[in-house]
Scaffold this motif. Structure first.
Motif, PDB file in Angstrom:
ATOM      1  N   GLN A 190       0.825  -1.149  -0.055  1.00 18.19           N
ATOM      2  CA  GLN A 190      -0.196   0.170  -0.048  1.00 18.19           C
ATOM      3  C   GLN A 190       0.723   1.364  -0.050  1.00 18.19           C
ATOM      4  O   GLN A 190       2.003   1.154   0.566  1.00 18.19           O
ATOM      5  N   ASP A 191       0.555   2.337  -0.539  1.00 15.88           N
ATOM      6  CA  ASP A 191       1.065   3.521  -0.730  1.00 15.88           C
ATOM      7  C   ASP A 191       2.431   3.277  -1.172  1.00 15.88           C
ATOM      8  O   ASP A 191       3.353   3.949  -0.771  1.00 15.88           O
TER       9      ASP A 191
ATOM     10  N   GLU B  43       5.126   7.890  -7.682  1.00 16.64           N
ATOM     11  CA  GLU B  43       4.036   7.490  -6.732  1.00 16.64           C
ATOM     12  C   GLU B  43       3.169   6.395  -7.442  1.00 16.64           C
ATOM     13  O   GLU B  43       2.810   6.642  -8.572  1.00 16.64           O
TER      14      GLU B  43
ATOM     15  N   GLY C 214       1.139   3.770  -5.889  1.00 17.72           N
ATOM     16  CA  GLY C 214      -0.288   3.332  -5.080  1.00 17.72           C
ATOM     17  C   GLY C 214      -0.400   2.026  -4.759  1.00 17.72           C
ATOM     18  O   GLY C 214       0.744   1.480  -3.971  1.00 17.72           O
TER      19      GLY C 214
END
Lengths: 169, 99, 102
Positions: free
Chosen positions: A79-80, A95, A97
């Motif tokens: 995650q992230d 980024e 995700g």
């Protein structure tokens, strides 16, 4: 699998840490020296769950994200996630995700020391994504070319490539 | 498969390829690997995947100094020593007993 | 199973794992599983500057399939015992093969 816990003692009780019981190599019956459930993929990944990890893939990519789920094949949910590119003495973050990474593509994963969080050693400096991406692409192409020429010369010694086009970094 | 040999014969003859490797236990073997490497060392363990443990190992790595990188484009070798080494079987190309 | 058992006897020893992509990671062997995936604690990376992504990492899980070598401390390996275990495993494998082909 979910109920496994590293702190559950396996039968019989584990020896005190620091002692090395006599070796037993596949001799029946194997005398467990440490709880056997410690020695499963599940146990190895369990204590990394919900931790921030650096995952290095076999193609050389580096992902940084929080491990939310996994299974016995080493498939991972991150995650992230960010992808961190390194080239020369520059790096850049992209980024990305939420990821499900198929286990066989993972080379290595490591828990990030939160005291050193996001520490990138000098001389590496953060730079523009486009710039780093372009440099990375050029370097990969160069490496591929060099690798091909090396393999050609080494073929005379009866060697064949190990990576078959996979990036080295 | 009815074997004319007794059960004891299994451990002393060469019936399958890896039996040759068994006869090399505690002997020096030559191992060729993927990734332009060769090893010479004393064989202490192996399994059906060709995973190995070797002692007193000398590793030879073949490398090329590319002209683009300032080399002369020739193949050279680098040697490394290791006292005890586990080798993963999927890298192994061949194992040869060294007389 | 031979090497799985073997690595279990080496838990808490210092080892250096060399990967097929040439990275060498040294650390304390903490765990191993049936696929020979390896967990190392308190790691240090040989040629750290070449692999900056590992500089904020304290422990690693290494997938067994990417391992080339594991450099072991010789004094932690009982070689006669290991050779006996290898012979035992080989004869077990041979008798299994016989059973299934008869």
């Amino acid at each position: 699998m979910e109920n496994l816990n590293l702190h559950d003692a396996g039968p019989p009780g584990p020896p005190p840490p620091g002692q090395h019981p006599p070796q037993n190599l596949g001799m029946p019956p194997p005398v467990p020296q440490l709880p056997p459930q410690m020695f499963t993929t599940a146990a190895q990944l369990l204590d990394l769950t919900d931790k921030k990890l650096m995952v290095a893939l076999r193609d050389g990519r580096k992902l940084i994200g929080v491990l939310r789920s996994w299974d016995q094949f080493g498939n991972l949910v991150l995650q992230d996630t960010i992808e961190r590119l390194f080239v020369q003495n520059l790096y850049a973050d992209i980024e990305r995700g939420l990821f499900l990474v198929r286990g066989e593509n993972v080379s290595l994963l490591g828990e990030i020391d939160l005291d050193k969080d996001d520490y990138v050693p000098p001389p590496f400096q953060q730079a523009d994504v486009e710039k780093v991406f372009a440099l990375r692409k050029a370097e990969n192409a160069m490496n591929k070319k060099l690798d091909k020429s090396k393999q050609k010369k080494l073929a005379a010694f009866g060697f064949e490539g190990e990576h078959h086009g996979e990036a080295i970094l | 498969m009815a074997s004319p040999e007794g059960p004891g014969a299994v451990t002393s003859s060469v019936n399958e390829p890896l039996d040759l490797v068994r006869l090399s236990l505690n002997e020096v073997v030559f191992v060729k690997l993927r990734g332009d490497r060769e090893l010479k060392g004393r064989l202490h363990a192996y399994d059906s995947h060709c995973n190995l443990v070797l002692g007193e190992v000398e590793e030879t790595i073949y490398m090329v100094d590319e002209e683009e990188e300032g080399g002369n484009g020739e193949v050279r070798t680098m040697k490394k020593q290791s006292e005890m080494l586990f080798v993963r079987g999927d890298s192994v190309v061949l194992i040869s007993p060294q007389a | 199973m031979l090497f799985f058992s073997f690595f279990k006897t080496l838990v808490n020893h210092e080892v250096t794992v060399e990967l097929k992509n040439d990275i060498s990671v040294r650390g304390t062997l903490k765990s191993v599983d049936q696929y020979l995936n390896i967990k190392l604690d308190d790691i240090s990376v040989v040629e750290e500057m070449k692999y900056p992504h590992l500089s904020s990492v304290k422990n690693v899980f290494i997938r067994g399939s990417v391992v080339r070598y594991v450099h072991l401390p010789a004094n932690a390996v009982d070689t006669p015992l290991l050779e006996d275990a290898t012979r035992r495993e080989a004869s077990q494998a041979a008798s299994k093969a016989k059973q299934s082909s008869s």
